[in-house]
Design a protein around this motif. Structure first.
Motif, mmCIF file in Angstrom:
data_model
loop_
_atom_site.group_PDB
_atom_site.id
_atom_site.type_symbol
_atom_site.label_atom_id
_atom_site.label_comp_id
_atom_site.label_asym_id
_atom_site.label_seq_id
_atom_site.Cartn_x
_atom_site.Cartn_y
_atom_site.Cartn_z
ATOM 1 N N GLN A 4 -1.184 7.416 1.289
ATOM 2 C CA GLN A 4 -1.056 8.480 0.302
ATOM 3 C C GLN A 4 -1.333 9.844 0.924
ATOM 4 O O GLN A 4 -0.670 10.839 0.596
ATOM 5 C CB GLN A 4 -1.978 8.231 -0.883
ATOM 6 N N ALA A 5 -2.305 9.910 1.828
ATOM 7 C CA ALA A 5 -2.602 11.178 2.497
ATOM 8 C C ALA A 5 -1.420 11.652 3.333
ATOM 9 O O ALA A 5 -1.084 12.849 3.349
ATOM 10 C CB ALA A 5 -3.845 11.025 3.375
ATOM 11 N N VAL A 6 -0.766 10.721 4.025
ATOM 12 C CA VAL A 6 0.401 11.068 4.840
ATOM 13 C C VAL A 6 1.554 11.527 3.961
ATOM 14 O O VAL A 6 2.180 12.570 4.209
ATOM 15 C CB VAL A 6 0.816 9.873 5.705
ATOM 16 N N LEU A 7 1.862 10.767 2.916
ATOM 17 C CA LEU A 7 2.965 11.136 2.025
ATOM 18 C C LEU A 7 2.695 12.478 1.350
ATOM 19 O O LEU A 7 3.619 13.290 1.162
ATOM 20 C CB LEU A 7 3.185 10.053 0.988
ATOM 21 N N LYS A 8 1.457 12.724 0.976
ATOM 22 C CA LYS A 8 1.109 13.999 0.351
ATOM 23 C C LYS A 8 1.427 15.169 1.269
ATOM 24 O O LYS A 8 2.036 16.171 0.830
ATOM 25 C CB LYS A 8 -0.367 14.013 -0.024
ATOM 26 N N SER A 58 0.827 -1.212 0.000
ATOM 27 C CA SER A 58 0.000 0.000 0.000
ATOM 28 C C SER A 58 0.858 1.258 0.000
ATOM 29 O O SER A 58 0.543 2.230 -0.707
ATOM 30 C CB SER A 58 -0.953 0.001 1.202
ATOM 31 N N THR A 59 1.929 1.271 0.777
ATOM 32 C CA THR A 59 2.781 2.462 0.842
ATOM 33 C C THR A 59 3.544 2.653 -0.464
ATOM 34 O O THR A 59 3.724 3.785 -0.940
ATOM 35 C CB THR A 59 3.749 2.373 2.029
ATOM 36 N N GLN A 60 3.984 1.558 -1.063
ATOM 37 C CA GLN A 60 4.668 1.647 -2.350
ATOM 38 C C GLN A 60 3.722 2.181 -3.427
ATOM 39 O O GLN A 60 4.080 3.082 -4.197
ATOM 40 C CB GLN A 60 5.209 0.273 -2.742
ATOM 41 N N LYS A 61 2.511 1.656 -3.462
ATOM 42 C CA LYS A 61 1.522 2.125 -4.435
ATOM 43 C C LYS A 61 1.144 3.580 -4.183
ATOM 44 O O LYS A 61 0.984 4.367 -5.125
ATOM 45 C CB LYS A 61 0.271 1.230 -4.364
ATOM 46 N N ALA A 62 1.022 3.965 -2.921
ATOM 47 C CA ALA A 62 0.695 5.355 -2.587
ATOM 48 C C ALA A 62 1.757 6.307 -3.125
ATOM 49 O O ALA A 62 1.445 7.367 -3.673
ATOM 50 C CB ALA A 62 0.559 5.509 -1.077
ATOM 51 N N GLY A 64 3.650 10.103 -7.862
ATOM 52 C CA GLY A 64 4.736 10.389 -8.788
ATOM 53 C C GLY A 64 6.125 10.127 -8.249
ATOM 54 O O GLY A 64 7.122 10.513 -8.883
ATOM 55 N N MET A 65 6.240 9.464 -7.091
ATOM 56 C CA MET A 65 7.545 9.227 -6.475
ATOM 57 C C MET A 65 8.214 7.979 -7.048
ATOM 58 O O MET A 65 7.554 7.054 -7.535
ATOM 59 C CB MET A 65 7.406 9.040 -4.956
ATOM 60 N N ASN A 66 9.530 7.952 -6.970
ATOM 61 C CA ASN A 66 10.298 6.725 -7.149
ATOM 62 C C ASN A 66 10.323 5.999 -5.810
ATOM 63 O O ASN A 66 10.267 6.628 -4.746
ATOM 64 C CB ASN A 66 11.724 7.033 -7.594
ATOM 65 N N VAL A 67 10.420 4.674 -5.836
ATOM 66 C CA VAL A 67 10.402 3.897 -4.600
ATOM 67 C C VAL A 67 11.542 2.873 -4.614
ATOM 68 O O VAL A 67 11.760 2.185 -5.618
ATOM 69 C CB VAL A 67 9.070 3.141 -4.420
ATOM 70 N N MET A 68 12.245 2.798 -3.495
ATOM 71 C CA MET A 68 13.245 1.754 -3.275
ATOM 72 C C MET A 68 12.882 0.998 -2.004
ATOM 73 O O MET A 68 12.478 1.617 -1.016
ATOM 74 C CB MET A 68 14.651 2.340 -3.152
ATOM 75 N N VAL A 69 13.018 -0.321 -2.040
ATOM 76 C CA VAL A 69 12.672 -1.161 -0.891
ATOM 77 C C VAL A 69 13.911 -1.910 -0.423
ATOM 78 O O VAL A 69 14.637 -2.503 -1.228
ATOM 79 C CB VAL A 69 11.564 -2.170 -1.250
ATOM 80 N N MET A 70 14.155 -1.878 0.886
ATOM 81 C CA MET A 70 15.298 -2.571 1.487
ATOM 82 C C MET A 70 14.799 -3.471 2.608
ATOM 83 O O MET A 70 14.227 -2.997 3.594
ATOM 84 C CB MET A 70 16.286 -1.546 2.058
ATOM 85 N N ASN A 71 14.968 -4.790 2.445
ATOM 86 C CA ASN A 71 14.636 -5.734 3.514
ATOM 87 C C ASN A 71 15.900 -5.963 4.339
ATOM 88 O O ASN A 71 16.711 -6.848 4.049
ATOM 89 C CB ASN A 71 14.132 -7.047 2.914
ATOM 90 N N MET A 72 16.057 -5.141 5.370
ATOM 91 C CA MET A 72 17.303 -5.147 6.145
ATOM 92 C C MET A 72 17.572 -6.484 6.811
ATOM 93 O O MET A 72 18.729 -6.869 6.997
ATOM 94 C CB MET A 72 17.266 -4.045 7.206
ATOM 95 N N ASP A 73 16.511 -7.198 7.194
ATOM 96 C CA ASP A 73 16.719 -8.457 7.906
ATOM 97 C C ASP A 73 17.278 -9.541 6.998
ATOM 98 O O ASP A 73 17.860 -10.524 7.473
ATOM 99 C CB ASP A 73 15.406 -8.927 8.537
#
Length: 320
Positions: free
Chosen positions: A310-314, A53-57, A62-71
């Protein structure tokens, strides 16, 4: 909004809920805000709804997204200062968080509690150090003590679906589980519902067995009972969730029978809608007859995770 770690970071929760519902009607209206901006999502624990949901938001904005699974993909992090790193940790949080802040305009972080030391978990040392050293806005994807994106989505769901003239009665109901779970989701839900109650949006009740009382800092103004039937009487929404003991920290204490919600228990409610953050253990936490029936809001609620994020990121992007 400079960061999002709890309801205390929100100036006007009613307006934030309205923003989320407006974005649901027009998801791509603010893509200019995220142009050439990057969101980094950092996970130390598993995720399904929060990650997607956060990635889609972010993509909707219009943002680029990078995901890091630290564990799984990152170095073992050291959080303590003043020690020689001659053990199993490879990188200090000072450098790790700072480097991530170099690459990203906003960072999201998910980190569960260990449920061994209450003071350590409730101090939120890891989360606070990450915020300090990354030097960019941080969105909580769930911490040791709170899950604010989930709670915002829950409030959005209640606001969207309530058609009554009076304020709805919202109940947080403890449910059984086979293992000890954190208090983050119920803490956060209680904190948001207490704030909504203070703002005149709803009436809030918590029902749990003896010994499962939450930290009082999260429940100001809530009506609290150990009698599930009392809590359910006249309820409009029931939020089902398990949590381990706060007082006997991280322990699963004995409890009487009858705490799993089923259709029979709904008879004394106001045809209540039933909510759960998911994932849910069917016929342990919540009966299949409810999950598959007309009173369940769990999928609708999960869908609203997108608009909450999306509301938070906006709002964060508007401050950058």
């Amino acid at each position: 909004m400079n960061q999002f770690t709890s309801v205390n970071d929100v100036h006007d929760i009613s307006q934030l809920v309205k923003d989320a519902l407006a974005l649901k009607e027009n998801p791509y209206a603010h893509q200019h805000l995220g142009k050439n901006k990057t969101l980094g999502l950092v996970f130390l624990n598993p995720s399904l709804r929060t990650r997607l949901s956060t990635q889609k938001a972010a993509l909707n904005l219009g943002m680029n997204v990078m995901v890091m699974n630290m564990d799984k993909e990152g170095w073992a992090l050291e959080t303590q200062d003043g020690i020689v790193m001659n053990g199993t940790t490879v990188e200090h949080i000072r450098e790790a968080a700072a480097v991530m802040g170099q690459y990203c305009d906003v960072l999201g972080l998910r980190s569960f509690p260990k449920l061994r030391d209450r003071d350590e978990d409730y101090n939120e040392d890891f989360f606070n150090k990450f915020i300090k050293f990354c030097n960019v806005p941080v969105v909580s994807l769930e911490s040791a003590t709170r899950h604010p994106l989930q709670s915002l989505a829950d409030l959005v769901t209640i606001k969207e679906t309530w058609k009554g003239a009076a304020k709805p009665k919202v109940v947080l109901a403890w449910a059984p589980h086979i293992k000890a779970l954190p208090q983050a989701v119920p803490n956060s839900f209680a904190e948001w519902m207490c704030k909504a109650q203070e703002d005149g949006m709803l009436d809030f009740t918590i029902a749990q067995p003896v010994g499962y009382e939450l930290n009082e800092d999260f429940t100001p103004g809530a009506y609290i009972t150990h009698d599930l039937d009392e809590a359910l009487a006249g309820a409009d929404y029931i939020y089902v969730k398990n949590w381990s003991s706060y007082k006997d920290y991280g322990k699963v204490l004995p409890y009487p029978e009858g705490w799993m919600l089923n259709n029979d228990k709904l008879k004394d409610t106001n045809d209540a809608k039933v909510m759960h953050c998911l994932p849910v253990r069917r016929d342990l936490e919540l009966s299949s007859e409810i999950l598959d029936g007309p009173n369940s809001l769990v999928i609708h609620e999960a869908g609203n995770r997108l608009w909450a994020a999306q509301a938070v990121l906006k709002q964060i992007l508007e401050k950058l």
